[in-house]
Design a protein around this motif. Structure first.
Motif, mmCIF file in Angstrom:
data_model
loop_
_atom_site.group_PDB
_atom_site.id
_atom_site.type_symbol
_atom_site.label_atom_id
_atom_site.label_comp_id
_atom_site.label_asym_id
_atom_site.label_seq_id
_atom_site.Cartn_x
_atom_site.Cartn_y
_atom_site.Cartn_z
ATOM 1 N N TYR A 146 -18.813 -72.346 -4.415
ATOM 2 C CA TYR A 146 -19.287 -72.220 -3.029
ATOM 3 C C TYR A 146 -19.260 -73.572 -2.322
ATOM 4 O O TYR A 146 -18.788 -73.682 -1.184
ATOM 5 C CB TYR A 146 -20.702 -71.659 -3.022
ATOM 6 N N LEU A 147 -19.749 -74.601 -3.001
ATOM 7 C CA LEU A 147 -19.760 -75.944 -2.411
ATOM 8 C C LEU A 147 -18.342 -76.392 -2.094
ATOM 9 O O LEU A 147 -18.091 -76.982 -1.029
ATOM 10 C CB LEU A 147 -20.430 -76.922 -3.370
ATOM 11 N N SER A 148 -17.408 -76.121 -2.978
ATOM 12 C CA SER A 148 -16.007 -76.473 -2.746
ATOM 13 C C SER A 148 -15.443 -75.725 -1.548
ATOM 14 O O SER A 148 -14.717 -76.296 -0.727
ATOM 15 C CB SER A 148 -15.170 -76.165 -3.990
ATOM 16 N N ALA A 149 -15.806 -74.448 -1.427
ATOM 17 C CA ALA A 149 -15.320 -73.651 -0.298
ATOM 18 C C ALA A 149 -15.837 -74.198 1.022
ATOM 19 O O ALA A 149 -15.096 -74.274 2.012
ATOM 20 C CB ALA A 149 -15.752 -72.193 -0.472
ATOM 21 N N VAL A 150 -17.110 -74.610 1.042
ATOM 22 C CA VAL A 150 -17.690 -75.176 2.264
ATOM 23 C C VAL A 150 -17.015 -76.496 2.612
ATOM 24 O O VAL A 150 -16.703 -76.761 3.782
ATOM 25 C CB VAL A 150 -19.210 -75.368 2.100
ATOM 26 N N MET A 151 -16.764 -77.340 1.621
ATOM 27 C CA MET A 151 -16.112 -78.620 1.870
ATOM 28 C C MET A 151 -14.697 -78.421 2.403
ATOM 29 O O MET A 151 -14.262 -79.138 3.320
ATOM 30 C CB MET A 151 -16.076 -79.438 0.576
ATOM 31 N N ASP A 198 -27.283 -78.247 16.827
ATOM 32 C CA ASP A 198 -26.204 -77.507 16.175
ATOM 33 C C ASP A 198 -26.695 -76.820 14.912
ATOM 34 O O ASP A 198 -26.418 -75.629 14.679
ATOM 35 C CB ASP A 198 -25.059 -78.467 15.858
ATOM 36 N N LEU A 199 -27.446 -77.542 14.088
ATOM 37 C CA LEU A 199 -27.915 -76.993 12.823
ATOM 38 C C LEU A 199 -28.967 -75.903 13.040
ATOM 39 O O LEU A 199 -29.043 -74.941 12.266
ATOM 40 C CB LEU A 199 -28.473 -78.106 11.946
ATOM 41 N N THR A 200 -29.787 -76.050 14.094
ATOM 42 C CA THR A 200 -30.758 -75.004 14.417
ATOM 43 C C THR A 200 -30.047 -73.705 14.774
ATOM 44 O O THR A 200 -30.442 -72.618 14.341
ATOM 45 C CB THR A 200 -31.650 -75.445 15.586
ATOM 46 N N ALA A 201 -28.974 -73.824 15.557
ATOM 47 C CA ALA A 201 -28.185 -72.644 15.900
ATOM 48 C C ALA A 201 -27.581 -72.021 14.649
ATOM 49 O O ALA A 201 -27.562 -70.798 14.494
ATOM 50 C CB ALA A 201 -27.083 -73.017 16.895
ATOM 51 N N ASN A 202 -27.100 -72.858 13.735
ATOM 52 C CA ASN A 202 -26.542 -72.352 12.474
ATOM 53 C C ASN A 202 -27.587 -71.575 11.679
ATOM 54 O O ASN A 202 -27.285 -70.530 11.089
ATOM 55 C CB ASN A 202 -26.001 -73.501 11.622
ATOM 56 N N CYS A 203 -28.819 -72.090 11.652
ATOM 57 C CA CYS A 203 -29.888 -71.392 10.927
ATOM 58 C C CYS A 203 -30.135 -70.006 11.518
ATOM 59 O O CYS A 203 -30.282 -69.024 10.776
ATOM 60 C CB CYS A 203 -31.172 -72.218 10.977
ATOM 61 N N LEU A 204 -30.171 -69.918 12.846
ATOM 62 C CA LEU A 204 -30.380 -68.620 13.493
ATOM 63 C C LEU A 204 -29.216 -67.678 13.207
ATOM 64 O O LEU A 204 -29.404 -66.471 13.005
ATOM 65 C CB LEU A 204 -30.556 -68.815 15.001
ATOM 66 N N VAL A 238 -26.900 -78.820 4.934
ATOM 67 C CA VAL A 238 -26.818 -80.228 4.501
ATOM 68 C C VAL A 238 -25.394 -80.759 4.663
ATOM 69 O O VAL A 238 -25.180 -81.858 5.207
ATOM 70 C CB VAL A 238 -27.285 -80.368 3.037
ATOM 71 N N VAL A 239 -24.414 -79.981 4.204
ATOM 72 C CA VAL A 239 -23.024 -80.426 4.318
ATOM 73 C C VAL A 239 -22.621 -80.557 5.783
ATOM 74 O O VAL A 239 -22.007 -81.559 6.189
ATOM 75 C CB VAL A 239 -22.079 -79.448 3.587
ATOM 76 N N ASP A 240 -22.978 -79.564 6.586
ATOM 77 C CA ASP A 240 -22.633 -79.594 8.014
ATOM 78 C C ASP A 240 -23.283 -80.796 8.686
ATOM 79 O O ASP A 240 -22.647 -81.501 9.490
ATOM 80 C CB ASP A 240 -23.103 -78.297 8.675
#
Length: 209
Positions: free
Chosen positions: A9-14, A47-53, A157-159
């Motif tokens: 999963y981490l690799s896919a996100v990267m 940006d990250l707050t929007a991602n959480c929602l 975290v990655v984003d």
């Protein structure tokens, strides 16, 4: 969650972030240049707050609603395109501050946060993306909520790190090109943002033919 699954999963996100800067990243580059990397953190937080929602929406099955409601999807998409163009025009029309202009610290924290939040929320594909991504790495035989938290926090975290990296690169590039004005860099970022919005609109129109 097995370690092997998490690493995949981490690799896919990267890999997902190993692309040219998107609209959110262009925005934080511009804000870092104009207001400094420290204040552009508010843009990243928006940006990250929007991602959480969006993740919460995906977790509760709203991805299916967005995917099946053509009218709602269309409105969200075109409002997002209009907002991106508006921000791009603001950057292009921003006043020149001189060839050796200092970084401005006058940007409202709330305004910088709002820009990051709306720019990220303007992407209707995000909910569908999270709704499609997370199930690939969830074991239905174990409690789902802890797995969703792990997947979501990892993405955030990655984003966040990628956003700050782009902001830092923008500041460093501007320092290296000090002979050019900050206004020119803002205009370039604004033009790229309008181009990205135009490409999104063109892609939508072509898909309807």
């Amino acid at each position: 969650m097995p370690l092997e699954t998490y690493l995949v999963y981490l690799s896919a996100v990267m890999v997902f972030f190993a692309t040219p800067p998107d609209t959110s990243q262009l925005l934080i580059i511009s804000n870092s240049i104009r207001h400094g990397l420290r204040r552009s953190v508010f843009t990243a937080c928006g940006d990250l707050t929007a991602n959480c929602l969006q993740m919460i929406a995906a977790a509760f099955g709203l991805a299916a609603i967005v995917a099946t409601s053509a009218t709602a999807f269309l409105w969200i998409k075109w409002l997002g395109v209009a907002y991106l163009i508006w921000i791009g025009l603001q950057l292009i029309l921003s006043k020149e501050e001189g060839r050796k202009a200092a970084v401005s610290d006058t940007g409202s924290s709330l305004r910088l946060f709002r820009q990051g939040f709306i720019t990220s929320m303007a992407n209707p594909f995000a909910v569908v993306f999270f709704g499609a991504l997370f199930p690939q790495f969830i074991d239905s035989g174990n409690p789902v909520l802890p797995q969703l938290l792990i997947l979501g926090l990892t993405y955030i975290v990655v984003d966040g790190l990628i956003l700050l990296l782009w902001g830092w690169l923008g500041v460093r590039a501007t320092a290296a090109l000090q002979r050019y004005s900050l206004g020119l860099v803002s205009k370039i970022c604004g033009g790229l943002m309008i181009l990205a919005a135009t490409l999104l609109a063109t892609k939508d129109l072509q898909s309807r033919r």
